[in-house]
Design an enzyme around this catalytic site. Structure first.
Site, PDB file in Angstrom:
ATOM      1  CD  GLU A   1      -3.503  -1.023   0.953  1.00 57.01           C
ATOM      2  OE1 GLU A   1      -3.789  -0.694   2.130  1.00 57.01           O
ATOM      3  OE2 GLU A   1      -2.753  -1.964   0.671  1.00 57.01           O
TER       4      GLU A   1
ATOM      5  CD  GLU B   1      -7.166  -4.824   8.371  1.00 58.86           C
ATOM      6  OE1 GLU B   1      -6.077  -4.231   8.442  1.00 58.86           O
ATOM      7  OE2 GLU B   1      -7.693  -5.136   7.283  1.00 58.86           O
ATOM      8  CD1 TRP B   2      -3.315  -6.766   7.997  1.00 56.73           C
ATOM      9  CD2 TRP B   2      -2.343  -8.774   7.900  1.00 56.73           C
ATOM     10  NE1 TRP B   2      -3.022  -7.024   6.676  1.00 56.73           N
ATOM     11  CE2 TRP B   2      -2.426  -8.241   6.581  1.00 56.73           C
ATOM     12  CE3 TRP B   2      -1.772 -10.044   8.074  1.00 56.73           C
ATOM     13  CZ2 TRP B   2      -1.965  -8.924   5.470  1.00 56.73           C
ATOM     14  CZ3 TRP B   2      -1.302 -10.733   6.955  1.00 56.73           C
ATOM     15  CH2 TRP B   2      -1.408 -10.164   5.677  1.00 56.73           C
TER      16      TRP B   2
ATOM     17  CD1 TRP C   1      -8.376  -2.073   3.301  1.00 62.71           C
ATOM     18  CD2 TRP C   1      -7.071  -2.932   1.709  1.00 62.71           C
ATOM     19  NE1 TRP C   1      -7.992  -3.326   3.716  1.00 62.71           N
ATOM     20  CE2 TRP C   1      -7.192  -3.873   2.759  1.00 62.71           C
ATOM     21  CE3 TRP C   1      -6.291  -3.262   0.593  1.00 62.71           C
ATOM     22  CZ2 TRP C   1      -6.555  -5.103   2.732  1.00 62.71           C
ATOM     23  CZ3 TRP C   1      -5.659  -4.481   0.564  1.00 62.71           C
ATOM     24  CH2 TRP C   1      -5.787  -5.401   1.617  1.00 62.71           C
TER      25      TRP C   1
ATOM     26  CD  GLN D   1      -5.208  -8.033   4.594  1.00 57.54           C
ATOM     27  OE1 GLN D   1      -4.578  -7.472   3.710  1.00 57.54           O
ATOM     28  NE2 GLN D   1      -5.909  -7.361   5.494  1.00 57.54           N
TER      29      GLN D   1
ATOM     30  CG  HIS E   1      -0.360  -7.211   1.342  1.00 58.38           C
ATOM     31  ND1 HIS E   1      -1.073  -6.240   0.670  1.00 58.38           N
ATOM     32  CD2 HIS E   1      -0.570  -6.975   2.652  1.00 58.38           C
ATOM     33  CE1 HIS E   1      -1.692  -5.459   1.532  1.00 58.38           C
ATOM     34  NE2 HIS E   1      -1.411  -5.902   2.750  1.00 58.38           N
TER      35      HIS E   1
ATOM     36  CD  GLU F   1       0.359  -0.387   3.782  1.00 56.97           C
ATOM     37  OE1 GLU F   1      -0.598   0.327   3.468  1.00 56.97           O
ATOM     38  OE2 GLU F   1       0.393  -1.048   4.856  1.00 56.97           O
TER      39      GLU F   1
ATOM     40  CE1 TYR G   1      -6.810   2.167   4.469  1.00 59.27           C
ATOM     41  CE2 TYR G   1      -4.425   2.091   4.340  1.00 59.27           C
ATOM     42  CZ  TYR G   1      -5.662   1.587   3.992  1.00 59.27           C
ATOM     43  OH  TYR G   1      -5.737   0.491   3.158  1.00 59.27           O
TER      44      TYR G   1
END
Length: 440
Positions: free
Chosen positions: A351, A404-405, A397, A22, A122, A167, A294
């Site tokens: 995160e 962001e993917w 984070w 990222q 990641h 994750e 989140y």
């Protein structure tokens, strides 16, 4: 901020987190191609087909980024290493440029008084392994163990902590069942294999790092609070199943040597052969557990095959990625993980943060919503600590706006604003507020 460092238990650690693909710029330093490169090159997968070729150019600009971390009074920097940068083909010959880069990175953190918290993986799988089935293939666990040995053979003597995989739910379900991340599959058998093999790879890497004498090893899982969309028993059952494959599956494997019965109703016909024999390796002893949190989701039943449920929009304020802001969920998970699974192991919030619509005006980014978000979630961390939950740190984070993917470069999670054309870094109001709160 509505707190200072002194409002938390003595020794509580504050940090910021990033990931390799990222921010680094994957086109530098001899890195191999990843399945994110090919996923992004496929029309429709990523906004404007953006990729991590340049990202934030952290590969060349890390001293500037680490100076900002130190100036903000952070204790810990949670970073990840790129498998494809270290071993371009996934197995075999390491890339010395990649190893040298992470060597420099760790030394630069230590020079600034930052504790290096390494995550081995990641999400940037080397394409040579993706071509062999990636996380669907049991052999990936041995390959990942080899990677752990190589990278920790270089930096393992100086890292403060290490965790194998960030994750697992995203590596398994999001990427193989929902198809939103690389490799972009929508297949229940692939998902069952990937979710088991990611835990097998975790255990293999923990065993390999312990054998090397690497200290302070943990696991990092992500959590979403699953609430029924209404008061019906059907909605309650649907939310419970969502909680099962999202929150309980991986912890049950790590700490109980089993998978939840409600999840296995769907997975059992699709699991790898002899999967039950792997829990001794999966359940390697850990020194800590990290929680990424989140949002919450409202879940309703629907017609169709297993899992036969859907997400419905909720009434709470939302972030720029349309995630509901529900700080109470963080307190729930800290308490629940402690009482149900870890039984006294140190916990870290590895995160937590928000995407917001951040505009740079006259050299300033006024991101008050992010300050409010951080305050609200850190209130819940303080509450859990006061109740006796052994939560020892909080890492936001992210340090930088980044790739962001599937959202490309549109969604901004950073404490520091990135101009992705000039690569100019501008600390936001949230960065300055945290720096003041964390001053010693």
């Amino acid at each position: 901020m509505n707190f200072t460092r002194n409002d938390f238990p003595e020794g509580f650690l504050f940090g910021a987190a990033t990931s390799s693909y990222q921010i680094e710029g994957h086109s530098f330093g001899g890195a191999g191609t990843t399945h994110w490169d090919t996923f992004a090159a496929t029309p429709g997968n990523v906004v404007r087909a953006e990729n991590g070729d340049i990202a934030c150019d952290h590969y060349h600009r890390y001293p500037e980024d680490f100076d900002m971390l130190a100036a903000a009074n952070f204790d810990v920097y949670r970073f990840s290493t790129s498998w494809a940068r270290v071993i371009p083909e996934g197995t075999g010959q390491p890339n010395q440029e990649g190893l040298d880069f992470y060597d420099r990175l760790v030394d630069a953190m230590l020079e600034r008084g930052l504790k290096p918290a390494a995550t081995l993986y990641h999400w940037e799988l080397p394409v040579a392994l993706a071509d062999k089935g990636g996380w669907r293939n049991r052999d990936i666990a041995a390959a990942f163990g080899e990677f752990a040995e190589v990278i920790m053979g270089r930096i393992g003597d100086r890292v403060w902590s290490a965790a194998p995989i960030n994750e697992p739910w995203c590596v398994g379900w999001l990427s193989h069942f929902l198809g939103h991340h690389a490799p972009g599959l929508r297949d229940i058998r692939a998902t069952a294999h990937a979710m088991h093999h990611v835990l097998l790879a975790h255990g293999t890497a923990i065993e390999a790092m312990r054998a090397q004498g690497v200290k302070n090893l943990g696991a990092v899982c992500n959590f979403e609070y699953a609430a029924p969309a209404d008061d019906t028993p059907e909605a309650a059952k649907a939310a419970r199943l969502y909680d099962g494959y999202y929150n309980r599956f991986f912890l049950s494997g790590l700490f109980k040597g089993e998978y939840p019965a409600d999840v296995m109703e769907g997975f059992a016909p699709h699991m790898p052969k002899n999967w039950q024999d792997d829990f001794a390796l999966i359940g390697q002893p850990l020194d800590w557990v990290g929680l990424n949190y989140y949002t919450r989701k409202l879940i309703a039943p629907c017609d169709g095959p297993w899992p036969a449920h859907k997400e419905v929009p909720g009434p709470l304020p939302k972030t720029a990625v349309d995630w509901e802001i529900y700080p109470e969920g963080l307190h729930h998970f800290l308490t629940w993980v402690h009482t149900e699974y870890t039984k006294g192991l140190p916990l870290y919030v590895t995160e937590n943060g928000m995407a917001s619509f951040d505009d740079l005006k006259d050299g300033v980014v006024d991101d008050q919503p992010r300050i409010d978000y951080l305050n609200a979630h850190l209130d819940q961390v303080r509450k859990a600590a006061a109740e006796g939950v052994p939560v020892n740190g909080y890492f936001t984070w992210s340090l930088l706006d980044n790739y962001e993917w599937a959202h490309g470069y549109d969604k901004r999670f950073g404490l520091v604003h990135m101009d992705f054309d000039s690569l100019q870094r501008t600390p936001k109001a949230s960065y300055h507020a945290l720096a003041r709160a964390l001053a010693r």
